[in-house]
Design a protein around this motif. Structure first.
Motif, PDB file in Angstrom:
ATOM      1  N   UNK A 152      -9.328  -9.384   5.591  1.00 51.64           N
ATOM      2  CA  UNK A 152      -9.859 -10.304   4.825  1.00 51.64           C
ATOM      3  C   UNK A 152      -9.396 -10.409   3.512  1.00 51.64           C
ATOM      4  N   UNK A 153      -8.248  -9.480   3.239  1.00 54.53           N
ATOM      5  CA  UNK A 153      -7.377  -9.274   2.077  1.00 54.53           C
ATOM      6  C   UNK A 153      -5.939  -8.632   2.405  1.00 54.53           C
ATOM      7  N   UNK A 154      -4.949  -9.208   1.056  1.00 56.81           N
ATOM      8  CA  UNK A 154      -4.076  -8.424   2.242  1.00 56.81           C
ATOM      9  C   UNK A 154      -2.792  -7.931   0.310  1.00 56.81           C
ATOM     10  N   UNK A 155      -3.030  -6.698   0.990  1.00 56.05           N
ATOM     11  CA  UNK A 155      -2.027  -5.941  -0.441  1.00 56.05           C
ATOM     12  C   UNK A 155      -0.510  -5.595  -0.434  1.00 56.05           C
ATOM     13  N   UNK A 156       0.148  -6.209  -0.847  1.00 57.57           N
ATOM     14  CA  UNK A 156       1.449  -5.474  -0.805  1.00 57.57           C
ATOM     15  C   UNK A 156       2.106  -4.553  -2.155  1.00 57.57           C
ATOM     16  N   UNK A 157       2.165  -3.252  -0.982  1.00 55.72           N
ATOM     17  CA  UNK A 157       2.606  -2.387  -2.009  1.00 55.72           C
ATOM     18  C   UNK A 157       4.125  -1.936  -1.932  1.00 55.72           C
ATOM     19  N   UNK A 158       5.128  -2.273  -3.002  1.00 60.01           N
ATOM     20  CA  UNK A 158       6.531  -2.321  -3.188  1.00 60.01           C
ATOM     21  C   UNK A 158       6.609  -1.349  -4.537  1.00 60.01           C
ATOM     22  N   UNK A 159       7.092  -0.595  -4.511  1.00 55.21           N
ATOM     23  CA  UNK A 159       8.493   0.348  -5.120  1.00 55.21           C
ATOM     24  C   UNK A 159       7.164   1.547  -5.899  1.00 55.21           C
ATOM     25  N   UNK A 160       6.117   1.756  -5.005  1.00 49.34           N
ATOM     26  CA  UNK A 160       5.028   2.796  -5.614  1.00 49.34           C
ATOM     27  C   UNK A 160       4.133   1.854  -6.500  1.00 49.34           C
ATOM     28  N   UNK A 161       4.037   0.646  -6.710  1.00 48.32           N
ATOM     29  CA  UNK A 161       3.103   0.107  -7.406  1.00 48.32           C
ATOM     30  C   UNK A 161       2.589  -1.695  -6.302  1.00 48.32           C
ATOM     31  N   UNK A 162       0.655  -1.737  -6.240  1.00 51.54           N
ATOM     32  CA  UNK A 162       0.510  -3.543  -5.157  1.00 51.54           C
ATOM     33  C   UNK A 162       1.163  -4.779  -6.536  1.00 51.54           C
ATOM     34  N   UNK A 163       2.291  -5.331  -5.525  1.00 52.73           N
ATOM     35  CA  UNK A 163       3.008  -6.187  -5.958  1.00 52.73           C
ATOM     36  C   UNK A 163       2.502  -7.191  -5.885  1.00 52.73           C
TER      37      UNK A 163
END
Lengths: 242, 232
Positions: free
Chosen positions: B198-209
């Motif tokens: 129901x939700x999409x979080x993108x983790x990139x380079x150590x943070x939620x981008x």
């Protein structure tokens, strides 16, 4: 596929950290190891075959008269037990690491020392079973009577100390890539006091020494066992956590 | 249900997570996406109390990590790409073992329920090492829901599964989420993630981008959102 709800009543899940929960977790880990080993016999057979080979090699390598046999028996026995124990410890922890099972254990809501004590019980059981098989074989091959209650007590105390420290160090070594070679390198220097005390006390019983001469070595074994079990109880959580 | 503030994780000189802020409401299904090495597994291992944070505040189901880790673990179910099961025990024995570790009483009935749910009742007396990868993964989910956790963490659950096994796992995941559990799943399979979460979080380079809900995604698809988040 059945899609029934997965509701369990809240009374069926007990809160963690109780003494009963701790004892139950210790028993569960030991039961799991013993059941899996009863089925596969991988660990026991490798320890047993290795031990038999060691005492056979010593038997052929050393041309011994009866007197010399008595004097080297304690050393040969403890070399055999120590090497076989290391094999067992390595394998016991490798099984936990291979399928991520160690994570499965660490995810349980119990004091992690319970996992340590469960592993100690199963590892000690494997080592004692091997010793029970090895002692009569050794007696037969070397014509030495090993069925002395004092000697059996020393073997028990020495095995407890060796497994107590070995299980802790195996838990550390299993996290590394070089776990197979790292365990003996870590374990043997730390286990030297227990091995020396066990060899001396065993030799004392085999030579028929006075109990007062053997007692200091037995005391050292008991103190070593208590200290390392206490240390492991305090530090195991930190050893297994990243 | 999950609150993470300024989470930092360092391994020696290397910083893997650089101040992650992450909140999940009860009942949400969050797909945590990102390239290899972004820190997804490390993040999930910290939430699961398998790894200690270097800095930051974490609360799961109202309990702090790492100080109340045992209480968190009692409310948490974890499935990773490894089965976390013993090959030399049967399916039933594995579940019995974990039931005892989780302090579940009257566990025989519960084990039967769980085996029915993951479709392994007929194989309950078979050794786990004789199971296919898909069956092992279904049993792993059974192990994770055995104690009826509030929060489920899935780390790449589709790794190594064929299409049939993946479809079957979809059904199991839907049934797990349908019971109101909070779910966080890492995956590289954007199609499946889009279908389930129901939700999409993108983790990139150590943070939620970047973060978007399913409703917010309606004008574009997940792949374009993912590419755009990584490009920024």
């Amino acid at each position: 596929m059945d899609s029934r709800p997965l509701t369990v009543s809240s009374t069926t899940v007990r809160r963690p950290s109780s003494t009963v929960g701790f004892v139950r977790a210790v028993g569960a880990v030991a039961w799991k190891d013993l059941t899996a080993e009863y089925r596969s016999r991988e660990l026991f057979s490798s320890m047993l075959v290795f031990s038999l080979l060691v005492i056979l090699i010593f038997n052929f390598a050393l041309e011994l008269d009866i007197k010399t046999r008595q004097s080297v028996t304690s050393g040969v026995l403890w070399v055999t037990f120590a090497f076989a124990g290391t094999l067992g410890l390595n394998r016991s922890m490798a099984v936990e690491k291979d399928r991520g099972c160690l994570d499965g254990l660490l995810l349980a809501p119990v004091d992690r020392a319970a996992i340590y004590f469960g592993k100690v019980i199963s590892n000690l059981a494997f080592m004692l079973i091997v010793e029970i098989v090895i002692l009569p074989v050794y007696s037969f091959l070397y014509s030495v009577n090993l069925f002395n209650p004092g000697l059996l007590m020393v073997i028990l105390l020495g095995s407890i100390g060796y497994i107590a420290v070995g299980t802790l160090l195996a838990s550390m070594a299993v996290q590394t890539r070089t776990r197979d070679v790292l365990l003996p390198i870590l374990l043997f220097p730390v286990a030297i006091p227990v091995l020396i005390a066990a060899v001396k006390a065993s030799g004392g019983y085999l030579n028929g020494d006075e109990f007062s001469m053997i007692l200091p070595w037995i005391n050292l074994l008991i103190v070593y066992d208590i200290i390392f079990v206490a240390i492991a109880f305090m530090v195991f959580d930190y050893v297994v956590e990243e | 249900m999950i609150e993470v503030k300024k989470l930092v994780k360092r391994f020696g000189m290397k910083t893997v997570l650089r101040g992650v802020d992450f909140d999940v409401q009860p009942g949400e299904f969050v797909a945590l996406l990102g390239p290899n090495g972004a820190g997804k597994t490390t993040f999930l291992r910290i939430l699961a109390s398998l790894s200690r944070p270097s800095l930051g505040e974490i609360r799961v189901a109202g309990y702090r990590l790492p100080s109340e880790a045992a209480a968190v673990r009692a409310r948490l179910g974890v499935v990773s790409h490894l089965p976390l099961l013993y090959g030399d025990l049967t399916a039933e024995e594995n579940l019995r073992f974990f039931a005892r570790m989780y302090g579940i009483t009257n566990y025989e009935l519960r084990i039967t329920e769980v085996l029915e749910m993951v479709g392994l009742s007929a194989r309950r007396h078979d050794l786990v090492r004789t199971f296919s990868r898909g069956m092992q993964q279904r049993l792993a989910i059974g192990r994770a829901v055995l104690h009826d956790p509030d929060v489920m963490l899935f780390d790449e659950p589709y790794t190594g599964l064929d299409q049939d096994a993946s479809s079957m796992l979809d059904d199991v995941l839907r049934s797990v989420a349908a019971q109101g559990r909070t779910v966080v799943m890492t995956s590289h399979d954007l199609v499946r993630a889009e279908d389930l979460a129901t939700r999409f979080d993108i983790l990139s380079r150590g943070v939620i981008a970047a973060s978007v809900t399913r409703k917010g995604l309606s004008r574009s698809n997940l792949l374009s959102f993912y590419k755009q988040a990584l490009a920024n």
